[in-house]
Scaffold this active site. Structure first.
Site, short mmCIF file in Angstrom:
data_model
loop_
_atom_site.label_atom_id
_atom_site.label_comp_id
_atom_site.label_asym_id
_atom_site.label_seq_id
_atom_site.Cartn_x
_atom_site.Cartn_y
_atom_site.Cartn_z
CB ALA A 2 -1.01 0.03 1.15
CB ALA A 3 4.45 2.03 -0.42
N GLY A 4 2.29 2.63 -2.56
CA GLY A 4 1.84 3.39 -3.73
C GLY A 4 0.47 4.01 -3.50
CG ASP A 5 -2.78 1.47 -2.86
OD1 ASP A 5 -2.72 1.63 -4.09
OD2 ASP A 5 -2.92 0.36 -2.32
O1 RIB Z 1 -1.67 -1.81 -3.40
C1 RIB Z 1 -1.74 -2.74 -2.36
C2 RIB Z 1 -2.99 -3.53 -2.46
O2 RIB Z 1 -2.95 -4.26 -3.66
C3 RIB Z 1 -3.15 -4.56 -1.38
O3 RIB Z 1 -3.85 -4.07 -0.26
C4 RIB Z 1 -3.84 -5.70 -2.09
O4 RIB Z 1 -5.14 -5.87 -1.66
C5 RIB Z 1 -3.81 -5.35 -3.57
O5 RIB Z 1 -5.02 -4.94 -4.03
#
Ligand code: RIB
Length: 323
Positions: free
Chosen positions: A262-265
């Site tokens: 989730a770093a990118g998110d």
């Molecule tokens: O970007 C990370 C996410 O990618 C994770 O939480 C996983 O669920 C995938 O969707």
């Protein structure tokens, strides 16, 4: 100041996280060191990140009628995300993922993720009608690639026609319909996704990226119709091409990743929050890099996404002043 109003159309995924000292080889079984579940999914992660920073976030997507779906919706609600438009599907399970973490003492943890989309892939175009009718209410629309492409296309087209900027995070990597690219105010590939979309491999010299390659990949994406391009480069930070200029931002230094998931998110959620708040580009990038640094310092996707005051504290501690 008015809270930025952001619509995220995207995925909900329950992450099943297995820790190991070494990734297994093909055909090999090994004993792992830990297991936990954590809510995730690129869409929901980005929504929660923007909300924890202070945006007014609405999420549109689909989960199953199961416990994972309940947990994902509850976690989003706790973060302040409006999930009243999220649909439920009784024909399949909520999206899930196997997240493998390779933990080597003294090194940054690496991950490998397999996503099984389940209900995320059941959204139909007709079901987007209600959210499309409200699209002009938002300051930005955020999309990723864990739901059907035609849904992204329909939502992006509608936002574009209403003058609402669209950010597409093209992950997981997939070919994009040329029409979609024309509707995008921003695209945010990592270097691997940029290579898949443009055919340009971004070289590295140690931690430094080859900025000639980065520029070439960005200009190819702009030639395809995207207005602004944000390329994330892992430990080399990120580069934004916007307003005819190039903005470089290094990663926050001295961070050992406990879990890079989730770093990118987190980075993109923070980027969209700062951009919708009208901040200068350099300020937005520094803020987004430090938000992502906190995310990789903790375990799990949604549990690790920081709040605004935590990011401000890190920035202040590192001499960046008030945010
Ligand atoms: O970007 C990370 C996410 O990618 C994770 O939480 C996983 O669920 C995938 O969707």
């Amino acid at each position: 100041m008015k809270k930025p109003k952001i619509l995220v159309t995207g995925s909900f995924v329950m992450d099943n996280i297995v820790s190991t000292e070494v990734f297994p080889n093909s055909g090999q079984s090994i004993i792992g060191t830990g297991f936990r579940k954590a809510p995730g999914g690129k869409g929901a992660n980005q929504a929660v990140q923007a909300a924890r920073l202070g945006a007014d976030v609405t999420m549109f997507g689909k989960v199953g009628l199961d416990n994972d779906g309940d947990v994902l919706l509850d976690t989003c609600k706790e973060a302040g995300v409006d999930v009243s438009a999220v649909l439920r599907d009784s024909s399949t399970h909520t999206g899930c993922a196997a997240v493998l973490l390779e933990e080597v003492p003294g090194e940054s943890t690496k991950n490998r993720i397999i996503i099984v989309p389940g209900a995320n892939m059941k959204i139909t175009e007709e079901e987007t009608a209600a959210i499309r009718a409200r699209i002009a209410d938002f300051d930005m629309v955020m999309l990723q690639l864990e739901i059907p492409m035609e849904i992204n296309l329909a939502v992006a087209k509608c936002a574009y026609e209403a003058g609402v900027p669209v950010m597409l995070n093209p992950a997981p990597s997939a070919p994009l319909p040329p029409e979609l690219l024309k509707y995008l105010a921003f695209i945010s590939p990592n270097e691997h996704e940029a290579a898949d979309l443009t055919g340009i491999t971004i070289g590295h010299d140690g931690h430094e990226a080859n900025y000639g390659d980065v520029r070439l990949a960005a200009s190819k994406l702009m030639d395809m119709g995207v207005k602004n391009v944000l390329i994330t480069l892992g430990s080399a930070g990120a580069v934004l091409f916007a307003d005819g200029k190039e903005y470089r931002s290094p990663c926050a230094s001295g961070i050992t990743a406990v879990d890079p998931t989730a770093a990118g998110d987190s980075f993109i959620g923070a980027f969209c929050y700062g951009t919708c708040s009208g901040w200068e580009r350099d300020k937005v990038l520094t803020f987004a890099n430090h938000t992502a640094a906190l995310t990789v310092s903790a375990m799990g996707a949604m549990p690790s996404l920081p709040h605004y005051n935590e990011v401000c504290k890190l920035l202040k501690d590192r001499g960046f002043g008030e945010y």
